[in-house]
Design an enzyme around this catalytic site. Structure first.
Site, PDB file in Angstrom:
ATOM      1  N   ASP A  93       5.825 -12.028  -5.637  1.00 34.17           N
ATOM      2  CA  ASP A  93       5.552  -9.973  -5.074  1.00 34.17           C
ATOM      3  C   ASP A  93       4.917 -10.656  -3.504  1.00 34.17           C
ATOM      4  O   ASP A  93       5.546 -11.247  -2.804  1.00 34.17           O
ATOM      5  CB  ASP A  93       3.652 -10.364  -4.889  1.00 34.17           C
ATOM      6  CG  ASP A  93       2.709  -9.592  -4.999  1.00 34.17           C
ATOM      7  OD1 ASP A  93       3.118  -8.226  -4.465  1.00 34.17           O
ATOM      8  OD2 ASP A  93       2.232  -9.671  -4.907  1.00 34.17           O
ATOM      9  N   ASP A  94       5.843  -9.399  -2.902  1.00 37.75           N
ATOM     10  CA  ASP A  94       6.344  -9.444  -1.531  1.00 37.75           C
ATOM     11  C   ASP A  94       7.608  -9.774  -0.797  1.00 37.75           C
ATOM     12  O   ASP A  94       7.658 -10.633   0.240  1.00 37.75           O
ATOM     13  CB  ASP A  94       4.849  -9.680  -0.759  1.00 37.75           C
ATOM     14  CG  ASP A  94       3.511  -8.543  -1.195  1.00 37.75           C
ATOM     15  OD1 ASP A  94       3.381  -7.959  -1.576  1.00 37.75           O
ATOM     16  OD2 ASP A  94       3.010  -8.303   0.365  1.00 37.75           O
ATOM     17  N   CYS A 148       3.187  -2.531  -3.267  1.00 40.58           N
ATOM     18  CA  CYS A 148       3.223  -3.487  -4.649  1.00 40.58           C
ATOM     19  C   CYS A 148       2.939  -2.051  -5.970  1.00 40.58           C
ATOM     20  O   CYS A 148       3.925  -1.661  -6.916  1.00 40.58           O
ATOM     21  CB  CYS A 148       1.885  -4.177  -4.900  1.00 40.58           C
ATOM     22  SG  CYS A 148       1.865  -5.386  -3.459  1.00 40.58           S
ATOM     23  N   HIS A 185       0.376  -3.164 -10.713  1.00 36.50           N
ATOM     24  CA  HIS A 185      -0.635  -3.576 -10.065  1.00 36.50           C
ATOM     25  C   HIS A 185      -1.884  -4.205 -10.417  1.00 36.50           C
ATOM     26  O   HIS A 185      -2.409  -3.228 -11.285  1.00 36.50           O
ATOM     27  CB  HIS A 185      -0.672  -2.602  -8.407  1.00 36.50           C
ATOM     28  CG  HIS A 185      -1.767  -3.084  -7.612  1.00 36.50           C
ATOM     29  ND1 HIS A 185      -2.721  -2.597  -7.392  1.00 36.50           N
ATOM     30  CD2 HIS A 185      -1.624  -3.569  -6.186  1.00 36.50           C
ATOM     31  CE1 HIS A 185      -3.387  -2.975  -6.230  1.00 36.50           C
ATOM     32  NE2 HIS A 185      -2.451  -3.495  -5.186  1.00 36.50           N
ATOM     33  N   ASP A 241       9.181  -7.614  -5.573  1.00 38.05           N
ATOM     34  CA  ASP A 241       8.520  -6.165  -5.724  1.00 38.05           C
ATOM     35  C   ASP A 241       8.675  -5.015  -4.936  1.00 38.05           C
ATOM     36  O   ASP A 241       9.216  -4.064  -4.644  1.00 38.05           O
ATOM     37  CB  ASP A 241       7.131  -5.925  -6.365  1.00 38.05           C
ATOM     38  CG  ASP A 241       6.275  -6.155  -5.830  1.00 38.05           C
ATOM     39  OD1 ASP A 241       6.705  -6.886  -4.718  1.00 38.05           O
ATOM     40  OD2 ASP A 241       4.458  -6.196  -5.015  1.00 38.05           O
ATOM     41  N   HIS A 242       9.313  -5.708  -3.373  1.00 34.31           N
ATOM     42  CA  HIS A 242       9.963  -4.974  -2.250  1.00 34.31           C
ATOM     43  C   HIS A 242      10.017  -5.830  -1.075  1.00 34.31           C
ATOM     44  O   HIS A 242       9.796  -7.379  -1.861  1.00 34.31           O
ATOM     45  CB  HIS A 242       8.546  -3.683  -1.654  1.00 34.31           C
ATOM     46  CG  HIS A 242       6.761  -4.463  -2.263  1.00 34.31           C
ATOM     47  ND1 HIS A 242       6.684  -5.091  -0.725  1.00 34.31           N
ATOM     48  CD2 HIS A 242       6.225  -4.042  -2.702  1.00 34.31           C
ATOM     49  CE1 HIS A 242       5.658  -5.448  -1.339  1.00 34.31           C
ATOM     50  NE2 HIS A 242       5.040  -4.758  -2.184  1.00 34.31           N
TER      51      HIS A 242
END
Length: 532
Positions: free
Chosen positions: A52-53, A100, A154, A344-345
């Site tokens: 995540d992130d 997200c 999410h 995810d980004h």
């Protein structure tokens, strides 16, 4: 620290969720057990890993595509580096939305955000865009046992409560100790070893549970009798940056560098600016900085602590990946299991003066993507071609030998399984081959949408006003007003890889703007139906 039995927690994506603490047991299979027999392997298993992130701050990405390419900081990511050495690593992979929920809805269905109609943290694509098939659902419908751990979609309504039961044959696993570590007042916490040993952190807990399930699945999966698709969503390095304190040893404070460009680009449109993610935490509040106004960023001492904690979380996730890869080895599953790893980004760590995602810029839209396919990528390869995360679904499906997912028609609301991306399996044989000319991303600012197109040389962005109108009773349409742009951006990545100067209004680049504008508007629909 006292914990209530239920509480409201603020997700750093600015949504408030209400969670009850309940006892969660180890999942039991919903499929009947069958006898193990050694048969010829015909279908590959899939281990699908999401962090995540996570921006591509991994040693395997060192070079021009590494965040702050001049950085001398050495990341401790030995397990992901080992995975990269036997994978196809996409050096220039871009998400379609740097938040997200919209990002996950997009790559899990292989549809762009304007098709899923997910632009926030609460919209569920099956209700808004259409009843679209997801990656694990596609495998489930073809006889795979499918299981999810942690954050795949999410949490909450925006992910359909982890899209149960559409995607999974096994009961979804949530780590109960994860709640304990969310209830802190600061943006980061190096957890003492004795505490993390007594109460495993979220990512430790889901890793342990996933390994236990792999042990159960191995006898039949090892010989191809019953393949699996197991998805594991690591919570870190999402803020708050919570990790076992032993990871600080890899990042002495004097070695932690700062962003080389802690300021907004010259001629930056105000609407493109975003505040400090985590500004609600006590340690960030103490700096007196919120990031609401242009170029208001963290002071150096707070910035170093923020960055060190983020890096420590990456190393923590790396160790969890190492545990899973070791389990595959021990269970003799390595030679017939596809392993994918993505973020995810991306995430700004002070670059362009910003902290967090929620932008169309390189630091927020660029994320790691690597895929290991036994016998096809084992020598390791890197592609410099542009790729998009909507390409992931068709690539995994083709790599596993399943029926390919067809391209989406222009209107795909009623088409369950199709792709708005393309498979890049052909790169397994020659990673130097071209793949895509453009990647498209977007970000919402209320009634204005920022659309970006990235090619190998430039990034171009248009900030477009939107309107939603009711026509024919309950039928709604969403319209983009291309004639009244709120702002434009253009960055030359050959001369300005840090995106420090917006040259969109420089007449020298008029032809470049015209070409990229045409590419952008060809892919983005100007008017389409939306849920009223």
């Amino acid at each position: 620290m006292e914990l209530p039995t239920s509480m409201e927690l603020e997700d750093s994506d600015s949504s408030v969720i209400h969670i009850e603490q309940i006892e969660i047991k180890k999942p039991e299979s919903s499929l009947p057990k069958t006898e193990t027999s050694k048969t010829q392997v015909t279908r590959l298993n899939v281990l699908f890993l999401v962090s995540d992130d996570l921006r591509p701050q991994l040693e395997s990405y060192k070079g021009i595509d590494y965040p702050n390419s001049g950085s001398k900081l050495n990341m401790y990511t030995p397990n992901l580096d080992r995975l990269a050495k036997k994978s196809l690593q996409m050096d220039k992979a871009y998400v379609q939305f740097s938040v997200c929920c919209p990002s996950r809805a997009s790559y899990m269905t292989s549809r762009r955000p304007d098709t899923t109609q997910v632009w926030d943290l609460t919209t569920f694509w099956r209700e808004a865009g259409g009843n679209f098939t997801t990656i694990p659902q596609y495998f489930k419908e073809r006889g795979y046992r499918t299981a999810g751990f942690g954050k795949i979609y999410h949490p909450g309504k925006g992910g359909g409560n982890n899209d149960v039961p559409m995607s999974w044959t096994e009961p979804y696993y949530h780590e109960p100790n994860g709640l304990f570590y969310q209830v802190i007042n600061n943006s980061w916490w190096a957890v003492p070893e004795e505490l993390s040993a007594a109460k495993p952190l979220h990512d430790e807990g889901i890793t342990t549970a996933a390994i236990e399930l792999l042990e159960e699945l191995a006898p039949e999966a090892r010989y191809g009798k019953q393949p699996f698709f197991v998805a594991i969503g690591f919570q870190k390095p999402h803020i708050p940056f919570v990790f076992p304190e032993r990871y600080l040893v890899h990042y002495p404070l004097m070695t932690v560098d700062l962003a080389p460009n802690p300021y907004a680009p010259v001629d930056f449109p105000t609407i493109a600016w975003f505040h400090i993610e985590g500004s609600n935490y006590d340690d960030i509040k103490a700096t007196g900085k919120t990031g609401i106004t242009l170029n208001e960023t963290l002071p150096d001492d707070a910035a170093m602590l923020y960055r060190r904690a983020y890096f420590s979380c990456i190393s923590f996730v790396d160790d969890m990946v190492g545990r899973l890869l070791k389990a595959l080895d021990n269970l003799e599953l390595t030679e017939n299991t596809i392993v994918t790893f993505i973020g995810d980004h991306g995430f700004h760590l002070g670059e362009n003066g910003m902290w967090g995602k929620h932008t169309n810029m390189e630091q927020a839209t660029h994320a790691p993507l690597m895929i290991h396919v036994p016998g096809r990528t084992s020598s390791g390869m890197r592609s410099k071609s542009i790729a998009e995360f909507v390409d992931l679904f068709p690539t995994i499906v083709e790599a596993a030998g399943l029926d390919p997912i067809p391209p989406c028609p222009e209107s795909s609301r009623d088409v369950h399984a199709c792709t708005e991306g393309r498979s890049f399996v052909h790169l397994f044989g020659d990673s130097e081959r071209a793949f895509k000319d453009f990647a498209f991303s977007q970000i919402s600012r209320g009634t204005v949408m920022g659309y970006a197109v990235r090619d190998a040389h430039y990034r171009y962005v248009e900030w477009v006003p939107t309107s939603q109108n009711v026509v024919n009773d309950n039928e709604c349409v969403r319209t983009l007003d291309w004639q009244h742009l709120v702002g434009r951006e253009l960055y030359d990545h050959l001369t300005d890889p840090e995106e420090n100067k917006n040259i969109a209004e420089d007449n020298t680049y008029e032809d470049v703007v015209s070409r990229l504008k045409m590419a952008l508007r060809k892919i983005i629909k100007s008017r389409f139906e939306v849920k009223c």
